[in-house]
Design a protein around this motif. Structure first.
Motif, PDB file in Angstrom:
ATOM      1  N   ASP A   1       2.934  -6.293  11.231  1.00 44.04           N
ATOM      2  CA  ASP A   1       2.591  -6.706   9.870  1.00 44.04           C
ATOM      3  C   ASP A   1       3.780  -7.447   9.283  1.00 44.04           C
ATOM      4  O   ASP A   1       4.936  -7.134   9.599  1.00 44.04           O
ATOM      5  CB  ASP A   1       2.254  -5.486   9.006  1.00 44.04           C
ATOM      6  CG  ASP A   1       1.878  -5.880   7.577  1.00 44.04           C
ATOM      7  OD1 ASP A   1       0.827  -6.508   7.406  1.00 44.04           O
ATOM      8  OD2 ASP A   1       2.642  -5.565   6.647  1.00 44.04           O
TER       9      ASP A   1
ATOM     10  N   ASN B   1       4.511   2.573   5.305  1.00 44.46           N
ATOM     11  CA  ASN B   1       4.638   2.242   6.725  1.00 44.46           C
ATOM     12  C   ASN B   1       5.537   3.183   7.514  1.00 44.46           C
ATOM     13  O   ASN B   1       5.914   2.874   8.650  1.00 44.46           O
ATOM     14  CB  ASN B   1       5.131   0.798   6.870  1.00 44.46           C
ATOM     15  CG  ASN B   1       4.055  -0.209   6.508  1.00 44.46           C
ATOM     16  OD1 ASN B   1       3.097  -0.412   7.246  1.00 44.46           O
ATOM     17  ND2 ASN B   1       4.190  -0.813   5.334  1.00 44.46           N
TER      18      ASN B   1
ATOM     19  N   GLN C   1      -5.992  -1.245   2.643  1.00 46.36           N
ATOM     20  CA  GLN C   1      -5.109  -1.420   3.794  1.00 46.36           C
ATOM     21  C   GLN C   1      -5.928  -1.629   5.064  1.00 46.36           C
ATOM     22  O   GLN C   1      -7.120  -1.323   5.125  1.00 46.36           O
ATOM     23  CB  GLN C   1      -4.203  -0.200   3.963  1.00 46.36           C
ATOM     24  CG  GLN C   1      -3.065  -0.139   2.978  1.00 46.36           C
ATOM     25  CD  GLN C   1      -2.035   0.918   3.366  1.00 46.36           C
ATOM     26  OE1 GLN C   1      -2.308   1.798   4.168  1.00 46.36           O
ATOM     27  NE2 GLN C   1      -0.857   0.810   2.790  1.00 46.36           N
TER      28      GLN C   1
ATOM     29  N   GLN D   1      -2.169  -0.696   9.662  1.00 52.03           N
ATOM     30  CA  GLN D   1      -1.223  -0.084   8.733  1.00 52.03           C
ATOM     31  C   GLN D   1      -1.407   1.427   8.683  1.00 52.03           C
ATOM     32  O   GLN D   1      -0.450   2.180   8.636  1.00 52.03           O
ATOM     33  CB  GLN D   1      -1.389  -0.695   7.337  1.00 52.03           C
ATOM     34  CG  GLN D   1      -0.959  -2.158   7.261  1.00 52.03           C
ATOM     35  CD  GLN D   1      -1.274  -2.791   5.925  1.00 52.03           C
ATOM     36  OE1 GLN D   1      -2.430  -2.979   5.579  1.00 52.03           O
ATOM     37  NE2 GLN D   1      -0.253  -3.109   5.158  1.00 52.03           N
TER      38      GLN D   1
END
Length: 304
Positions: free
Chosen positions: A97, A119, A271, A275
Motif C-alpha cells: 500500500d 497497519n 479499507q 489492509q
C-alpha cells in the motif's frame, strides 16, 4: 571557516523564521488558528493580532512557520510539506500500500499516527470486564517519533517525512540529520536538545506536543527499549521492531477473527482486504473468507 560562518548566521538561516513572500492573511485558516490560540491559553481576537502575539509575523509579512502550522493549503507554498506512507513486505521491492498526504503540520501528524495504527497489529487484553486495545508498538512512542520528525526535519530539503511499515519493523524517516553537533549517543544518554526549527518547536510546545527539555528520545526508549536511531545520507531514521500479533495476545482463530474484523470495519470503514490482512497478521485470502462470512450473515455490505 564554513562551520563558523554558518553558526554565526544560523538564526538568519532558519527556515521557519523566513518570510513566506507570497503568503497573505487569506491563506491562514482562522478556525485552526483560533483553536490553537485558545488551547495555548491565549485570547483570540483576529488572525493578524494572534499571529503577531505568537511571533509569526515579521515586517508585516507572514513567516513560513505560520503557513506550515495554520495554512489552508501549505503544500501550495511548500511542495515538501507532505507525508508519504507505505506498507512493504520484507523489503521495499514488494509494495502492499502507498498513500501521500498534504496539509498543515497538525493534520500530517494525525494522518501519520492513524496510518501506523491501521497497519500494525492491534491486540487486546482484559482490564476487569473491559477490553483494552494493545498495539504491538506503543502509541506514545511512535507518536513522539512522528512529532520529532515534523518538528526537527530540514524543510530546505525537498523530501517529505516518510512512514515505512515492514513485516518486521516500522521506520519513521525525517529529512535532515541531527542538528547542532548532536550525535546518536548524545540524544540517547543526555537530555539535551538542539532545535533546527526553534519557532515551530515553540509553537508545538505551547500546545504540549513537545517538551523544552529534549526528553522525547528518553520517552521513546522508556516505552520501546528496542527502538533504534540512525542517520543515513542525511536522513534521520527511527526504527521500531514489530512484535507481531502473538506478542500482544491476538487470537486470530476463525470465530474471534471474524468478530474482531467486524469491530475493525465499524471503526475503519472503506479499507481494503490487504489492509485488514496487515492489521490482523493473516493472509489476504483469510480476510476474504472472513468478509464472505460476514456478508452471508448480513453484517456487512459492499459498496462501490
Amino acid at each position: 571557516l564554513e562551520h563558523f560562518i554558518l553558526r554565526k548566521n544560523q538564526d538568519k538561516l532558519r527556515w521557519d523564521t523566513e518570510i513566506c513572500a507570497k503568503a497573505k492573511l487569506k491563506d491562514i485558516d482562522e478556525d485552526k488558528l483560533d483553536i490553537f490560540v485558545k488551547t495555548a491559553g491565549l485570547k483570540y481576537d483576529s488572525a493578524k493580532n494572534s499571529l503577531e502575539k505568537l511571533g509569526l509575523i515579521k515586517e508585516e509579512k507572514i513567516l513560513n512557520a505560520a503557513i506550515l502550522l495554520f495554512g489552508t493549503h501549505p503544500e501550495n507554498f511548500f511542495p515538501n510539506a507532505k507525508l508519504r506512507c507505505a506498507v512493504f513486505g520484507e523489503t521495499t521491492a514488494t509494495t502492499i500500500d502507498m498513500q501521500d498526504f498534504a496539509g498543515d503540520i497538525f493534520t500530517l501528524i494525525e494522518k501519520a499516527e492513524r496510518y501506523i495504527s491501521e497497519n500494525i497489529h492491534i491486540g487486546m487484553q482484559l482490564e476487569g470486564l473491559r477490553r483494552v486495545d494493545v498495539p504491538e508498538i506503543d502509541r506514545e512512542a511512535f507518536r513522539e517519533a512522528i512529532i520529532n520528525a515534523f518538528c526537527h526535519r530540514d524543510y530546505h530539503e525537498f523530501d517529505s517525512v516518510n512512514i515505512a511499515v515492514f513485516k518486521d519493523r516500522l521506520e519513521i524517516r525525517s529529512p535532515g540529520g541531527l542538528y547542532g553537533g548532536l550525535t546518536i549517543e548524545k540524544i540517547k544518554t543526555e537530555e539535551v536538545s538542539k532545535r533546527r526549527n526553534e519557532l515551530i518547536a515553540d509553537m508545538l510546545h505551547r500546545v504540549h506536543f513537545v517538551e523544552k527539555w529534549g526528553r522525547g528520545i528518553k520517552l521513546i526508549l522508556a516505552r520501546e527499549p528496542t527502538a533504534d536511531f540512525k542517520e543515513v545520507a542525511g536522513i534521520f531514521i527511527t526504527t521500531f521492531k514489530r512484535k507481531g500479533a502473538a506478542g500482544v495476545g491476538v487470537n486470530v482463530g476463525v470465530n474471534v477473527g471474524v468478530k474482531s474484523l467486524l469491530e475493525h470495519i465499524n471503526t475503519h470503514p472503506g479499507q481494503r482486504a490487504v489492509q485488514f490482512a496487515g492489521v490482523f497478521g493473516v493472509t489476504t485470502r483469510t480476510i476474504e473468507r472472513w468478509l464472505q462470512q460476514l456478508k452471508k450473515e448480513g453484517k456487512i455490505e459492499f459498496k462501490g
